[in-house]
Motif scaffolding. Structure first.
Motif, PDB file in Angstrom:
ATOM      1  N   PRO A 262       0.921  21.605  17.719  1.00 31.08           N
ATOM      2  CA  PRO A 262       1.252  23.012  17.941  1.00 31.08           C
ATOM      3  C   PRO A 262       2.767  23.225  17.859  1.00 31.08           C
ATOM      4  O   PRO A 262       3.533  22.453  18.420  1.00 31.08           O
ATOM      5  CB  PRO A 262       0.748  23.291  19.352  1.00 31.08           C
ATOM      6  N   GLU A 263       3.168  24.250  17.121  1.00 30.52           N
ATOM      7  CA  GLU A 263       4.586  24.571  16.956  1.00 30.52           C
ATOM      8  C   GLU A 263       4.802  26.059  17.206  1.00 30.52           C
ATOM      9  O   GLU A 263       4.152  26.896  16.590  1.00 30.52           O
ATOM     10  CB  GLU A 263       5.067  24.235  15.539  1.00 30.52           C
ATOM     11  N   PRO A 264       5.733  26.398  18.091  1.00 29.41           N
ATOM     12  CA  PRO A 264       6.067  27.812  18.299  1.00 29.41           C
ATOM     13  C   PRO A 264       6.990  28.314  17.188  1.00 29.41           C
ATOM     14  O   PRO A 264       7.848  27.577  16.700  1.00 29.41           O
ATOM     15  CB  PRO A 264       6.782  27.810  19.656  1.00 29.41           C
ATOM     16  N   LEU A 265       6.779  29.550  16.790  1.00 27.69           N
ATOM     17  CA  LEU A 265       7.611  30.209  15.777  1.00 27.69           C
ATOM     18  C   LEU A 265       8.026  31.579  16.298  1.00 27.69           C
ATOM     19  O   LEU A 265       7.283  32.203  17.063  1.00 27.69           O
ATOM     20  CB  LEU A 265       6.835  30.420  14.478  1.00 27.69           C
ATOM     21  N   TYR A 266       9.173  32.038  15.853  1.00 30.67           N
ATOM     22  CA  TYR A 266       9.546  33.438  16.062  1.00 30.67           C
ATOM     23  C   TYR A 266       9.917  33.993  14.698  1.00 30.67           C
ATOM     24  O   TYR A 266      10.768  33.436  13.990  1.00 30.67           O
ATOM     25  CB  TYR A 266      10.719  33.602  17.035  1.00 30.67           C
ATOM     26  N   ILE A 267       9.257  35.089  14.320  1.00 26.04           N
ATOM     27  CA  ILE A 267       9.433  35.673  12.999  1.00 26.04           C
ATOM     28  C   ILE A 267       9.878  37.126  13.145  1.00 26.04           C
ATOM     29  O   ILE A 267       9.092  37.989  13.554  1.00 26.04           O
ATOM     30  CB  ILE A 267       8.118  35.586  12.191  1.00 26.04           C
ATOM     31  N   PRO A 268      11.142  37.425  12.827  1.00 27.39           N
ATOM     32  CA  PRO A 268      11.585  38.824  12.836  1.00 27.39           C
ATOM     33  C   PRO A 268      10.887  39.603  11.720  1.00 27.39           C
ATOM     34  O   PRO A 268      10.647  39.054  10.630  1.00 27.39           O
ATOM     35  CB  PRO A 268      13.091  38.725  12.558  1.00 27.39           C
ATOM     36  N   TYR A 269      10.568  40.848  11.973  1.00 24.65           N
ATOM     37  CA  TYR A 269       9.922  41.667  10.942  1.00 24.65           C
ATOM     38  C   TYR A 269      10.795  41.734   9.685  1.00 24.65           C
ATOM     39  O   TYR A 269      10.284  41.763   8.570  1.00 24.65           O
ATOM     40  CB  TYR A 269       9.633  43.076  11.451  1.00 24.65           C
ATOM     41  N   ALA A 270      12.115  41.745   9.870  1.00 30.81           N
ATOM     42  CA  ALA A 270      13.041  41.839   8.732  1.00 30.81           C
ATOM     43  C   ALA A 270      12.940  40.630   7.808  1.00 30.81           C
ATOM     44  O   ALA A 270      13.347  40.703   6.651  1.00 30.81           O
ATOM     45  CB  ALA A 270      14.471  41.998   9.233  1.00 30.81           C
ATOM     46  N   SER A 271      12.394  39.515   8.295  1.00 32.20           N
ATOM     47  CA  SER A 271      12.282  38.312   7.461  1.00 32.20           C
ATOM     48  C   SER A 271      10.989  38.290   6.638  1.00 32.20           C
ATOM     49  O   SER A 271      10.850  37.469   5.733  1.00 32.20           O
ATOM     50  CB  SER A 271      12.345  37.052   8.329  1.00 32.20           C
ATOM     51  N   ILE A 272      10.055  39.186   6.936  1.00 30.14           N
ATOM     52  CA  ILE A 272       8.752  39.162   6.259  1.00 30.14           C
ATOM     53  C   ILE A 272       8.897  39.631   4.817  1.00 30.14           C
ATOM     54  O   ILE A 272       9.473  40.676   4.538  1.00 30.14           O
ATOM     55  CB  ILE A 272       7.724  40.031   7.013  1.00 30.14           C
ATOM     56  N   LYS A 273       8.354  38.814   3.903  1.00 35.24           N
ATOM     57  CA  LYS A 273       8.362  39.144   2.482  1.00 35.24           C
ATOM     58  C   LYS A 273       7.011  39.699   2.036  1.00 35.24           C
ATOM     59  O   LYS A 273       6.952  40.601   1.210  1.00 35.24           O
ATOM     60  CB  LYS A 273       8.724  37.910   1.658  1.00 35.24           C
ATOM     61  N   THR A 274       5.918  39.124   2.569  1.00 43.51           N
ATOM     62  CA  THR A 274       4.585  39.651   2.268  1.00 43.51           C
ATOM     63  C   THR A 274       3.705  39.552   3.510  1.00 43.51           C
ATOM     64  O   THR A 274       3.856  38.643   4.331  1.00 43.51           O
ATOM     65  CB  THR A 274       3.879  38.902   1.113  1.00 43.51           C
ATOM     66  N   PHE A 275       2.791  40.488   3.623  1.00 45.36           N
ATOM     67  CA  PHE A 275       1.781  40.510   4.680  1.00 45.36           C
ATOM     68  C   PHE A 275       0.478  40.853   3.975  1.00 45.36           C
ATOM     69  O   PHE A 275       0.356  41.941   3.398  1.00 45.36           O
ATOM     70  CB  PHE A 275       2.125  41.562   5.732  1.00 45.36           C
ATOM     71  N   VAL A 276      -0.489  39.924   4.000  1.00 51.18           N
ATOM     72  CA  VAL A 276      -1.737  40.124   3.264  1.00 51.18           C
ATOM     73  C   VAL A 276      -2.919  39.851   4.183  1.00 51.18           C
ATOM     74  O   VAL A 276      -2.940  38.870   4.917  1.00 51.18           O
ATOM     75  CB  VAL A 276      -1.799  39.181   2.032  1.00 51.18           C
ATOM     76  N   ASP A 277      -3.909  40.747   4.129  1.00 54.22           N
ATOM     77  CA  ASP A 277      -5.193  40.535   4.782  1.00 54.22           C
ATOM     78  C   ASP A 277      -6.237  40.498   3.669  1.00 54.22           C
ATOM     79  O   ASP A 277      -6.730  41.536   3.226  1.00 54.22           O
ATOM     80  CB  ASP A 277      -5.502  41.653   5.769  1.00 54.22           C
ATOM     81  N   PRO A 278      -6.539  39.283   3.158  1.00 56.80           N
ATOM     82  CA  PRO A 278      -7.460  39.189   2.021  1.00 56.80           C
ATOM     83  C   PRO A 278      -8.884  39.629   2.322  1.00 56.80           C
ATOM     84  O   PRO A 278      -9.645  39.927   1.403  1.00 56.80           O
ATOM     85  CB  PRO A 278      -7.412  37.711   1.627  1.00 56.80           C
ATOM     86  N   SER A 279      -9.254  39.702   3.584  1.00 51.33           N
ATOM     87  CA  SER A 279     -10.623  40.091   3.920  1.00 51.33           C
ATOM     88  C   SER A 279     -10.922  41.529   3.512  1.00 51.33           C
ATOM     89  O   SER A 279     -12.077  41.881   3.301  1.00 51.33           O
ATOM     90  CB  SER A 279     -10.886  39.907   5.415  1.00 51.33           C
TER      91      SER A 279
END
Length: 153
Positions: free
Chosen positions: A90-107
């Motif tokens: 298990p690894e914790p991450l913090y992702i700022p919205y400004a760093s997001i390049k793509t957001f996909v919900d393939p379902s």
């Protein structure tokens, strides 16, 4: 005095707000049905927090999958924290919205793509050369991606 409306920036803000709303719902209620997310982000962006070994492995961008196992999802105003499993670690991450390049919900074949100013300049240069040809593989159905380029003048 005349000012232009910065539709590109307004769209980015709205799309990041949509991601925040979706992640808040998932944090409160879990993932409904078959929904799952592929989130690609720029690991060089200010505020991104991840283990050194992950940063070494993904020096520019990384794609995470939120589907079967994740925990500690905390959604904030500027980004979200999550713990994901990498090879039974298990690894914790913090992702700022400004760093997001793509957001996909393939379902549901839904996707958002954020383009940086550098990418936009590259796209404009290619368009000026009028050499874009896009071919889709027969039977291939990718998620629909919303690009801000279609809203720019």
């Amino acid at each position: 005095m005349s000012q232009d409306i910065d539709y590109g920036n307004l769209m980015h803000t709205a799309m990041r707000g949509l991601i925040k709303t979706v992640l808040t719902s998932v944090a409160d209620n879990g993932l409904p049905g078959a929904h799952h997310f592929f989130i690609t982000f720029d690991t060089r962006e200010d505020g991104v927090q991840l283990a050194d070994w992950l940063r070494d492995r993904y020096p520019e961008e990384m794609t995470i999958v939120m589907q079967h196992w994740f925990e500690n999802l905390e959604v904030g105003d500027d980004g979200f924290a999550i713990t994901l499993n990498f090879g039974d670690a298990p690894e914790p991450l913090y992702i700022p919205y400004a760093s997001i390049k793509t957001f996909v919900d393939p379902s549901v074949e839904f996707g958002l793509r954020f383009e940086s100013p550098e990418e936009e300049e590259e796209v404009e240069a290619v368009v000026e050369e009028d050499s874009i040809e896009v071919e889709e593989e027969p039977g291939q159905h990718d998620a629909e991606v919303v690009s801000l380029d279609s809203f720019r003048k």
